[in-house]
Write an enzyme that holds these catalytic residues in place. Sequence first.
Site, PDB file in Angstrom:
ATOM      1  CE  LYS A 122      -0.463  -0.116   4.975  1.00 50.10           C
ATOM      2  NZ  LYS A 122      -1.688  -0.303   6.167  1.00 50.10           N
TER       3      LYS A 122
ATOM      4  CG  HIS B 130      -7.095   9.452   7.785  1.00 45.78           C
ATOM      5  ND1 HIS B 130      -5.586   9.327   7.740  1.00 45.78           N
ATOM      6  CD2 HIS B 130      -7.406   8.093   8.086  1.00 45.78           C
ATOM      7  CE1 HIS B 130      -5.303   7.977   7.693  1.00 45.78           C
ATOM      8  NE2 HIS B 130      -6.508   7.346   7.986  1.00 45.78           N
TER       9      HIS B 130
ATOM     10  CG  ASP C 176      -6.551   3.422   2.726  1.00 45.14           C
ATOM     11  OD1 ASP C 176      -6.778   2.866   3.724  1.00 45.14           O
ATOM     12  OD2 ASP C 176      -5.675   4.213   2.846  1.00 45.14           O
TER      13      ASP C 176
END
Length: 619
Positions: free
Chosen positions: A253, A266, A339
Amino acid sequence: MHSRRQPHSRPHSHSRRTVLTAAAAAAAAAATAGPAGPAGTAYAAPAAPRGSHDRLRALIARMSLEEKVGQLFVMRVYGHSATAPDPADAESNRKEIGVSNAAELIAKYHVGGIIYFAWAHNTRDPHQIADLSNGIQKAGAAQRVPVPLLIATDQEHGIVARIGAPATLFPGAMALAAGGSREDVETVGRLSGAELYAMGIRQDYAPDADVNVNPANPVIGVRSFGADPRAVARYVAAQVRGYQAAGVAATAKHFPGHGDTDTDSHVGLPYIHHTAEEWERLDAPPFRAAIAAGIDSIMTAHIVVPAFDKSEDPATLSRPILTGILRERLGYKGVVVTDSLGMEGVRKKYGDDRVAVLALKAGVDQLLNPPNLKAAYDGVLTAVDRGEIREPELDEKLLRILALKERRGLFANPYTSHRAVDRTVGTRRHLKTADRIADRTTTLLVNEGGLLPLSRRRTRRVLVVGADPAAPSGTGGPPTGVLARTLGELGFTTTALSTGSAPTQAQTDAAVAALAEHDAVVVATYNVTAASPQRKLVRALLDSGKPVVQLAIRNPYDIAQLDGVQAALASCSWTDVELRAAARVIAGRREPKGRLPVPVMRADAPGSELFPIGHGLSY
């Protein structure tokens, strides 16, 4: 995945990022198109058993459309038990998912996977985790078409670890890279993978394959193996081999590379402004290496890469990136997982129902942790009904997922036992191995006048002050206490005094007053910025005239902001295993063997290096 964000790193100027990117590009100039294993050995994905695809296609043919769509989702669920979570967790499940527990989630939505989090109360202790895993698998076996679930978590080690003690906690990526041993990196993957497997977890969202060329990166940092693409590629391949040798699917990732951003996905939508040529040199090598090593799964990034997709959709939703580059250019044939779909970086432009559809159309196979499962699930069903997604395309995605489950032994035996846990998790051998590996990772950056190692004769009384961030796994710490306790075990008389990452004037004054009764001070710093009160604390300690030892317990860039420090080290993590190792170096029980995997740039001249990649002093 990085679902619970870490505190932000300090800001840096664009010129610093540009210089680091250029330096990393130069280091990667000779990189080949496909890194190989040791001695040039190429690695490929494990071959499926003969006739496997025919059996799996027959299984898919028995599924309804609703069951097929459900298999594409990997979902969170609150609670320590699959059927009897605590009342508060059952209520959280009803509020967020519309079910009471994991078994009901599987029965209603037929999800293909579950992700474990400490904050969801999934990871109390190894026996409980094994029982939860078995309960989940029993619920999967009870479906109309029985299918085992792929249970996953983020156990990167270092600053991201969902499972704490008594499981073994190993050094994280940047600390391992400072140690410089591919064998150690592979060992961590193999032993950690064995512990996960014993607890019923067959997929780990690790290793991080991002090349951290931006010191201002607020979400990657020490989760990366460093700023040199070729070195990162070697370590990523080693860790993939380790995890998958233990029977656990590794996950590289965050594709196409999250290493050069100063926005946290985020809370925002980061942009990566690399050209196609820069991406090939800087970001691609670790993913190519992971693919060559036979990686089972690759996780997408919620980042915009205008060089590859002018629509400015995040990579998770970009067909040019996931199909055009990952599938077609890099030739990846394994599972692609998003994700977390609950992160703002992927929710900026589209509703939760459309995000899932667009991700599948882009080339995704697994949809991870949508904030509104019903909306995402119904959105995919509607898209199939309307012909936007063809059912044969779903079948191909499901075939990749089921083939991964078969490779990882889930169809043969998805269960585990307390005996397997007791034989494997947190064993004395694993704990000793973690300590031995950590002993090779502490990096000594400055040692004026040979201040280190501290002398028990001249500096017997040691004060330990500084930041005390919570343990990433919820077990261990606080850092000042661990450092003081370990130094005490090594013959020093110690006092711990927490001053936090933003010490007040009163806390600084208290630290200076306490130092008057001690011979030296160790100060643990945490991502020091130009405006950080930590600078005032360190300056006040230096002005006392007593010896000051500074230890950066997260990103190794702190020393650039701290003029006059006589001795400076970097541990790249504040987990107990790293802090104990740093204490042994400070006490002279171990040699400092770490070497910087990233450059440290000057604070007063961001275009110049204070310390280059590879810097590290010895005794």
